[in-house]
Scaffold this motif. Sequence first.
Motif, PDB file in Angstrom:
ATOM      1  N   ASP A  27      -3.745  -3.556  -6.219  1.00  8.22           N
ATOM      2  CA  ASP A  27      -3.186  -4.193  -5.032  1.00  8.22           C
ATOM      3  C   ASP A  27      -3.707  -5.634  -5.032  1.00  8.22           C
ATOM      4  N   ILE A  62      -2.705  -1.964   7.385  1.00 11.35           N
ATOM      5  CA  ILE A  62      -3.932  -2.746   7.576  1.00 11.35           C
ATOM      6  C   ILE A  62      -3.668  -4.177   7.109  1.00 11.35           C
ATOM      7  N   GLU A  87      -4.376  -7.547   5.470  1.00 14.60           N
ATOM      8  CA  GLU A  87      -5.366  -7.957   4.472  1.00 14.60           C
ATOM      9  C   GLU A  87      -6.195  -9.131   4.946  1.00 14.60           C
ATOM     10  N   LEU A 101      -4.900   2.192   2.327  1.00 14.14           N
ATOM     11  CA  LEU A 101      -4.662   2.227   3.770  1.00 14.14           C
ATOM     12  C   LEU A 101      -3.400   1.461   4.139  1.00 14.14           C
ATOM     13  N   SER A 145       0.843  -1.204   0.000  1.00 14.60           N
ATOM     14  CA  SER A 145       0.000   0.000   0.000  1.00 14.60           C
ATOM     15  C   SER A 145       0.874   1.248   0.000  1.00 14.60           C
TER      16      SER A 145
HETATM   17 MG    MG Z   1      -2.064  -3.006   2.134  1.00  9.10          MG
END
Ligand code: MG
Length: 414
Positions: A128, A106, A108, A103, A85
């Motif tokens: 992503d 975080i 996944e 974000l 990210s």
């Molecule tokens: Mg990420």
Amino acid sequence: MDQFILSFITKNNFQQLSSEFLSYYFTIISKAGGILSQETLSDIQAALQKGNLEDIVKKIQGALVQAENAPLDVAVTGQSGTGKSSFINALRGLSHEEEGTALVGIVETTMEKTPYQHPKYPKVTFWDLPGTGTPNFCADTYLEKMGFTNYDFFIIISSTRFTYNDALLAQKIKSMGKNFYFVRTKVDNDLYNEKISKPTSFNEKKVLQQIRDNCLASLQCIGVPDPHIFLISNFDLADFDFQKLEETLLKELPAHKRHTFMLLVPCLSDAAIEMKRDFLKEKIWLDALKSSALAFIPFMPYISGFDLPEQEKCLNLYRSHFGLGDEAIKNVAQDLGTSVQELSTSMKSLNFWLLVKEDDTVGKLKACLESFSSVKGGLLSLVLQFLKAYHLRMKFLDTVADDAKVILHKILKR
Ligand SMILES: [Mg+2]
Ligand SMILES: Nc1nc2c(ncn2[C@@H]2O[C@H](COP(=O)(O)OP(=O)(O)O)[C@@H](O)[C@H]2O)c(=O)[nH]1
């Protein structure tokens, strides 16, 4: 004034222009490559040889439209926590705290791909993709599920060493005729840790080499013989291998996609600024060559002549491409603890009228062209119009690129 364009207008010796075209083209484009494919180059050369003006116009116009509209879809994959990210945000020119960012930090939980559009260039999307670390990972079904045909290339990210699954994925991507690049993130962390633990023997170059060798060895022993590996820090793209990564991607992309990618390249070094300048110069040159051909087609048609609002739009576009739009300058001024007014005293690209006024090139060009009997009357005024636009665009581009360097150095100095 550009020799090739001048020679086109004044001599119309197409045999000679055709024989000089390729070598001239390669002198004006970026060292990362140009935006014309080999096929288009051959087509233009053949059209020049035959003196087929309509064809020259058509080929250049087609290539410019294609380059301007080429979408770019970049797949980014790697385990959760490796910095995917952060990497995507950095390439989108967004800080971690801005709206619309991927974000960071975080974990996944889904196995779905997530698209992130570039805020300034909507044809560019970063995808992503979930990491390859699940126990039942299967390279074939993974790529099918992720819709591999949609991506221009793959970035495989790790913040430690690459895994067997990463290698499997790379092989599969290759067998499908796509390119992949290994990006090793967080090297700033590695350096920091080494420095703390071995303060006297610490050697940055050596640590980086060790990381590179480790990554290479781990990939080679699991079947990727000659991988491209780039060491980066998402917190400092100006350092380490980020620039090498950009250059490699530009070189390896199909020609018509290079223009789109070049637009995203952040102005973090003199070399990146020069690369952008070269790509945009190529476009201005191709436009001028197209206009030169158009001017000699009888009863022709439309040449975009000299129009001040259009020129101003062009200057603003270049400023935006080099990160010098109004909003961006405000942010830079704030970062540097100064005012926009103060900052603008060291920039020349903010004053459109001054840039236009200071110019007496048209007078010189007219005198030069009048000495060639082939260019007179209506043709002369037509040619002068687009040469003036050509000259001014080059000047805008140079002024903006020079300003971008001035601002970059102010930031680096701070
Ligand atoms: Mg990420
Ligand atoms: N030091 C350092 N930290 C990073 C780097 N890239 C990401 N991080 C941090 O690593 C954590 C995970 O990053 P994130 O981008 O969310 O990884 P993702 O799960 O792969 O999307 C966050 O705390 C980031 O701030 C980097 O290059 N260097």
